[in-house]
Design a protein around this motif. Structure first.
Motif, PDB file in Angstrom:
ATOM      1  N   ARG A   1      70.185  56.915 -57.274  1.00 18.25           N
ATOM      2  CA  ARG A   1      70.136  58.336 -56.934  1.00 18.25           C
ATOM      3  C   ARG A   1      68.977  58.554 -55.960  1.00 18.25           C
ATOM      4  O   ARG A   1      67.806  58.539 -56.341  1.00 18.25           O
ATOM      5  N   ALA A   2      69.329  58.762 -54.707  1.00 16.83           N
ATOM      6  CA  ALA A   2      68.307  58.907 -53.667  1.00 16.83           C
ATOM      7  C   ALA A   2      67.408  60.101 -53.932  1.00 16.83           C
ATOM      8  O   ALA A   2      66.214  60.073 -53.600  1.00 16.83           O
ATOM      9  N   GLU A   3      67.954  61.157 -54.544  1.00 19.74           N
ATOM     10  CA  GLU A   3      67.146  62.358 -54.769  1.00 19.74           C
ATOM     11  C   GLU A   3      65.996  62.109 -55.742  1.00 19.74           C
ATOM     12  O   GLU A   3      64.986  62.820 -55.699  1.00 19.74           O
ATOM     13  N   ILE A   4      66.138  61.099 -56.590  1.00 17.52           N
ATOM     14  CA  ILE A   4      65.032  60.804 -57.508  1.00 17.52           C
ATOM     15  C   ILE A   4      63.897  60.112 -56.762  1.00 17.52           C
ATOM     16  O   ILE A   4      62.719  60.358 -57.034  1.00 17.52           O
ATOM     17  N   ASP A   5      64.231  59.263 -55.807  1.00 17.81           N
ATOM     18  CA  ASP A   5      63.170  58.734 -54.948  1.00 17.81           C
ATOM     19  C   ASP A   5      62.518  59.859 -54.157  1.00 17.81           C
ATOM     20  O   ASP A   5      61.301  59.863 -53.945  1.00 17.81           O
ATOM     21  N   GLY A   6      63.311  60.835 -53.722  1.00 18.15           N
ATOM     22  CA  GLY A   6      62.730  62.001 -53.060  1.00 18.15           C
ATOM     23  C   GLY A   6      61.816  62.775 -53.983  1.00 18.15           C
ATOM     24  O   GLY A   6      60.773  63.300 -53.558  1.00 18.15           O
TER      25      GLY A   6
ATOM     26  N   ASP B   1      78.089  69.097 -65.661  1.00 19.62           N
ATOM     27  CA  ASP B   1      79.167  69.595 -64.813  1.00 19.62           C
ATOM     28  C   ASP B   1      79.108  71.116 -64.791  1.00 19.62           C
ATOM     29  O   ASP B   1      79.559  71.789 -65.726  1.00 19.62           O
ATOM     30  N   VAL B   2      78.509  71.662 -63.750  1.00 16.94           N
ATOM     31  CA  VAL B   2      78.427  73.116 -63.596  1.00 16.94           C
ATOM     32  C   VAL B   2      78.941  73.481 -62.214  1.00 16.94           C
ATOM     33  O   VAL B   2      79.064  72.634 -61.330  1.00 16.94           O
ATOM     34  N   ALA B   3      79.226  74.751 -62.041  1.00 13.39           N
ATOM     35  CA  ALA B   3      79.704  75.224 -60.746  1.00 13.39           C
ATOM     36  C   ALA B   3      78.664  74.951 -59.671  1.00 13.39           C
ATOM     37  O   ALA B   3      77.457  75.016 -59.926  1.00 13.39           O
ATOM     38  N   PRO B   4      79.103  74.636 -58.459  1.00 17.84           N
ATOM     39  CA  PRO B   4      78.144  74.324 -57.385  1.00 17.84           C
ATOM     40  C   PRO B   4      77.101  75.406 -57.166  1.00 17.84           C
ATOM     41  O   PRO B   4      75.933  75.101 -56.924  1.00 17.84           O
ATOM     42  N   GLY B   5      77.517  76.667 -57.248  1.00 20.12           N
ATOM     43  CA  GLY B   5      76.552  77.742 -57.050  1.00 20.12           C
ATOM     44  C   GLY B   5      75.470  77.739 -58.105  1.00 20.12           C
ATOM     45  O   GLY B   5      74.284  77.918 -57.798  1.00 20.12           O
ATOM     46  N   LEU B   6      75.862  77.528 -59.367  1.00 20.84           N
ATOM     47  CA  LEU B   6      74.885  77.490 -60.449  1.00 20.84           C
ATOM     48  C   LEU B   6      73.980  76.264 -60.323  1.00 20.84           C
ATOM     49  O   LEU B   6      72.769  76.348 -60.563  1.00 20.84           O
ATOM     50  N   ALA B   7      74.565  75.121 -59.937  1.00 22.91           N
ATOM     51  CA  ALA B   7      73.759  73.915 -59.724  1.00 22.91           C
ATOM     52  C   ALA B   7      72.721  74.149 -58.633  1.00 22.91           C
ATOM     53  O   ALA B   7      71.567  73.692 -58.741  1.00 22.91           O
ATOM     54  N   ASN B   8      73.112  74.841 -57.580  1.00 29.09           N
ATOM     55  CA  ASN B   8      72.177  75.173 -56.511  1.00 29.09           C
ATOM     56  C   ASN B   8      71.013  76.000 -57.033  1.00 29.09           C
ATOM     57  O   ASN B   8      69.841  75.719 -56.740  1.00 29.09           O
ATOM     58  N   ILE B   9      71.344  77.009 -57.830  1.00 25.78           N
ATOM     59  CA  ILE B   9      70.307  77.908 -58.338  1.00 25.78           C
ATOM     60  C   ILE B   9      69.368  77.179 -59.290  1.00 25.78           C
ATOM     61  O   ILE B   9      68.136  77.268 -59.170  1.00 25.78           O
ATOM     62  N   LEU B  10      69.927  76.432 -60.240  1.00 27.38           N
ATOM     63  CA  LEU B  10      69.097  75.779 -61.261  1.00 27.38           C
ATOM     64  C   LEU B  10      68.231  74.677 -60.659  1.00 27.38           C
ATOM     65  O   LEU B  10      67.059  74.530 -61.030  1.00 27.38           O
TER      66      LEU B  10
ATOM     67  N   MET C   1      68.859  67.006 -63.558  1.00 29.31           N
ATOM     68  CA  MET C   1      70.149  67.368 -64.142  1.00 29.31           C
ATOM     69  C   MET C   1      71.073  68.091 -63.160  1.00 29.31           C
ATOM     70  O   MET C   1      72.294  67.899 -63.194  1.00 29.31           O
ATOM     71  N   PHE C   2      70.508  68.918 -62.289  1.00 26.29           N
ATOM     72  CA  PHE C   2      71.362  69.821 -61.511  1.00 26.29           C
ATOM     73  C   PHE C   2      71.364  69.566 -60.007  1.00 26.29           C
ATOM     74  O   PHE C   2      72.165  70.201 -59.291  1.00 26.29           O
ATOM     75  N   ALA C   3      70.490  68.694 -59.493  1.00 27.34           N
ATOM     76  CA  ALA C   3      70.472  68.447 -58.043  1.00 27.34           C
ATOM     77  C   ALA C   3      71.588  67.478 -57.687  1.00 27.34           C
ATOM     78  O   ALA C   3      71.359  66.373 -57.207  1.00 27.34           O
ATOM     79  N   GLN C   4      72.806  67.911 -57.928  1.00 28.45           N
ATOM     80  CA  GLN C   4      73.964  67.070 -57.652  1.00 28.45           C
ATOM     81  C   GLN C   4      74.282  67.093 -56.158  1.00 28.45           C
ATOM     82  O   GLN C   4      73.861  67.996 -55.436  1.00 28.45           O
ATOM     83  N   PRO C   5      75.024  66.085 -55.683  1.00 21.98           N
ATOM     84  CA  PRO C   5      75.370  66.057 -54.257  1.00 21.98           C
ATOM     85  C   PRO C   5      76.002  67.372 -53.811  1.00 21.98           C
ATOM     86  O   PRO C   5      76.852  67.944 -54.499  1.00 21.98           O
ATOM     87  N   GLY C   6      75.554  67.845 -52.670  1.00 23.17           N
ATOM     88  CA  GLY C   6      76.051  69.104 -52.130  1.00 23.17           C
ATOM     89  C   GLY C   6      75.084  70.248 -52.309  1.00 23.17           C
ATOM     90  O   GLY C   6      75.165  71.242 -51.570  1.00 23.17           O
ATOM     91  N   THR C   7      74.154  70.144 -53.264  1.00 19.79           N
ATOM     92  CA  THR C   7      73.168  71.203 -53.456  1.00 19.79           C
ATOM     93  C   THR C   7      72.088  71.090 -52.391  1.00 19.79           C
ATOM     94  O   THR C   7      71.837  70.015 -51.828  1.00 19.79           O
ATOM     95  N   LEU C   8      71.410  72.205 -52.156  1.00 19.71           N
ATOM     96  CA  LEU C   8      70.336  72.221 -51.167  1.00 19.71           C
ATOM     97  C   LEU C   8      69.213  71.279 -51.570  1.00 19.71           C
ATOM     98  O   LEU C   8      68.672  70.542 -50.733  1.00 19.71           O
ATOM     99  N   VAL C   9      68.853  71.300 -52.860  1.00 15.14           N
ATOM    100  CA  VAL C   9      67.766  70.440 -53.322  1.00 15.14           C
ATOM    101  C   VAL C   9      68.130  68.970 -53.146  1.00 15.14           C
ATOM    102  O   VAL C   9      67.295  68.154 -52.742  1.00 15.14           O
TER     103      VAL C   9
ATOM    104  N   ALA D   1      67.123  63.968 -50.748  1.00 10.90           N
ATOM    105  CA  ALA D   1      67.787  62.750 -50.278  1.00 10.90           C
ATOM    106  C   ALA D   1      67.630  62.555 -48.772  1.00 10.90           C
ATOM    107  O   ALA D   1      68.173  61.591 -48.218  1.00 10.90           O
ATOM    108  N   PHE D   2      66.885  63.445 -48.115  1.00 17.52           N
ATOM    109  CA  PHE D   2      66.593  63.298 -46.689  1.00 17.52           C
ATOM    110  C   PHE D   2      65.826  61.997 -46.482  1.00 17.52           C
ATOM    111  O   PHE D   2      64.847  61.718 -47.196  1.00 17.52           O
TER     112      PHE D   2
END
Length: 412
Positions: A9-14, A221-230, A268-276, A281-282
């Motif tokens: 998970r690249a975001e964890i290295d981030g 597994d949450v809606a993309p909008g909620l994942a973005n917010i959380l 938990m919530f920074a799933q692919p597609g979220t802003l975070v 993962a940059f």
């Protein structure tokens, strides 16, 4: 949605980059990062999550081995740690006066035995001026982690037959006790609460609980909008602690819940597609995260030795050069030390890495004992200088303070 818990998970290295940069800037004296020390708490949660994920996967498959676990820990931690300590030796000899060199020698022993947190707890608080210029002060967090990992995998292995539900119930009890102890200690025994495992275990367990959840139910597994917010709230919580906290914040009390929950939310919530996820993962952010362990190891000795040699109030361009040196040495350590040892290019067998661990530890202990028993190699100085050090000690001053304190006139 089911996700392989062992998938990279690249975001964890981030997230590691989010942890290490504030710590470094805090130690470098940037006032805006007054709560940068919470980066250590971020590391604790990440570590609790990743290590527990690996242990659970292996226990589920009936192939967990303590020997394999500690071999991986040795490969991950020791080569870079020993290399940095080795590089510190000639600088310490040249820069440190006897009292400080003796302290440094004692810290070498503590590093080799993963007891740095006990040593620095007994000497001074983390935010004290004297502590800021201890080259190996930052190794206290490595000691906390390794003490935890002496206990935690053994507990999981022995308690596995009781079932995950019972194990989780026990860990929840430990978590609540540790958090309550952290809150009490922050006001009654702040140094002990800051440095010692009992008041820090809940942070590692917070990450472990995420691993247990994912092991049981898969990725959240949450809606993309909620994942973005959380996930955004989680990252904001970490940022809030970094910029709003300072040395006067009781820590790790309930104040630490903010960054800890922030890390949990991101994991938990920074799933692919979220802003975070996109931010963390940059590629440049991930790159900083990859070298974060080496960066953490290098920054404190560089800053501390500068403080001894030149003084604490470094001009900005000096600080910039020290940060550049930290970055360059981190990249070097990652590619030349960390990567080959973890990939078994170097120390390819368990016997070899085990021999290296024992030999390196004994070498640090031996050098540390020599420096301690010789009172920081006091023989290097003429008797008048030795007498000056003795008078400084009588005033309770470190040698760095003795060089800079106006009170020196009182015992000239």
């Amino acid at each position: 949605m089911r996700r392989d818990p062992l998938k990279y998970r690249a975001e964890i290295d981030g997230l590691r980059a989010v942890a290490v940069v504030p710590v470094i800037l805090f130690h470098a004296g940037f006032e805006a990062f007054g709560g940068g020390y919470v980066g250590v708490d971020v590391f604790f949660v990440i570590s609790g999550y990743l290590i527990t994920t690996i242990i659970l996967a292996e226990l589920n498959e009936g192939r967990f081995s303590l020997m394999n676990f500690y071999e991986r820990r040795a490969r991950r931690i020791l080569p870079a740690l020993f290399f940095v300590a080795l590089c510190c030796l000639p600088v310490a000899w040249l820069v440190l006066f006897p009292t400080d060199l003796k302290d440094f020698a004692q810290s070498l022993i503590a590093v080799a035995t993963f007891s740095s947190n006990f040593l620095f707890w007994s000497e001074a608080g983390y935010f004290d001026t004297a502590a800021e210029i201890k080259p190996l002060l930052h190794t206290w967090s490595l000691a906390v982690e390794e003490q935890y990992y002496i206990i935690f995998p053994v507990f999981l292995m022995l308690a596995w037959r009781w079932g995950k539900r019972r194990i989780t119930q026990i860990l929840i009890g430990v978590f609540l006790f540790s958090l309550a102890l952290a809150q009490w200690a922050a006001y009654q025994e702040p140094e002990a609460g800051f440095f010692l495992l009992p008041a820090r275990a809940w942070e590692l367990l917070a990450g472990a609980f995420v691993a247990f959840y994912v092991d049981r139910r898969g990725a959240v597994d949450v809606a993309p909008g909620l994942a973005n917010i959380l996930s955004a709230l989680g990252l904001a919580g970490i940022g809030f602690a970094i910029f709003a906290y300072d040395h006067s914040t009781p820590f790790p009390s309930l104040y630490a819940v903010v960054p800890v929950l922030g890390v949990v939310a991101v994991i938990m919530f920074a799933q692919p597609g979220t802003l975070v996820h996109r931010l963390l993962a940059f590629r440049p952010v991930v790159g900083v995260g990859l070298v974060s362990y080496s960066a953490y190891l290098w920054h404190q000795p560089i800053l501390a030795f500068y403080g001894h040699a030149v003084g604490r109030n470094a001009p900005l361009w000096h600080t910039a050069l020290m940060l550049l040196a930290t970055a360059l040495l981190s990249v070097f350590s990652y590619y030349v030390i960390e990567t080959p040892t973890r990939r078994r290019t170097v120390f390819g067998t368990r016997m070899k890495i085990g021999g290296f661990a024992v030999a390196g530890s004994l070498a640090l202990i031996g050098v540390g004992l020599m420096g301690t028993l010789s009172n920081g190699n006091m023989f290097r100085y003429p008797q008048p200088v030795v007498d000056m050090f003795a008078r400084a000690d009588a005033y309770g001053l470190s040698t760095w303070e003795a060089k800079n304190a106006s009170r020196l006139q009182d015992f000239d």
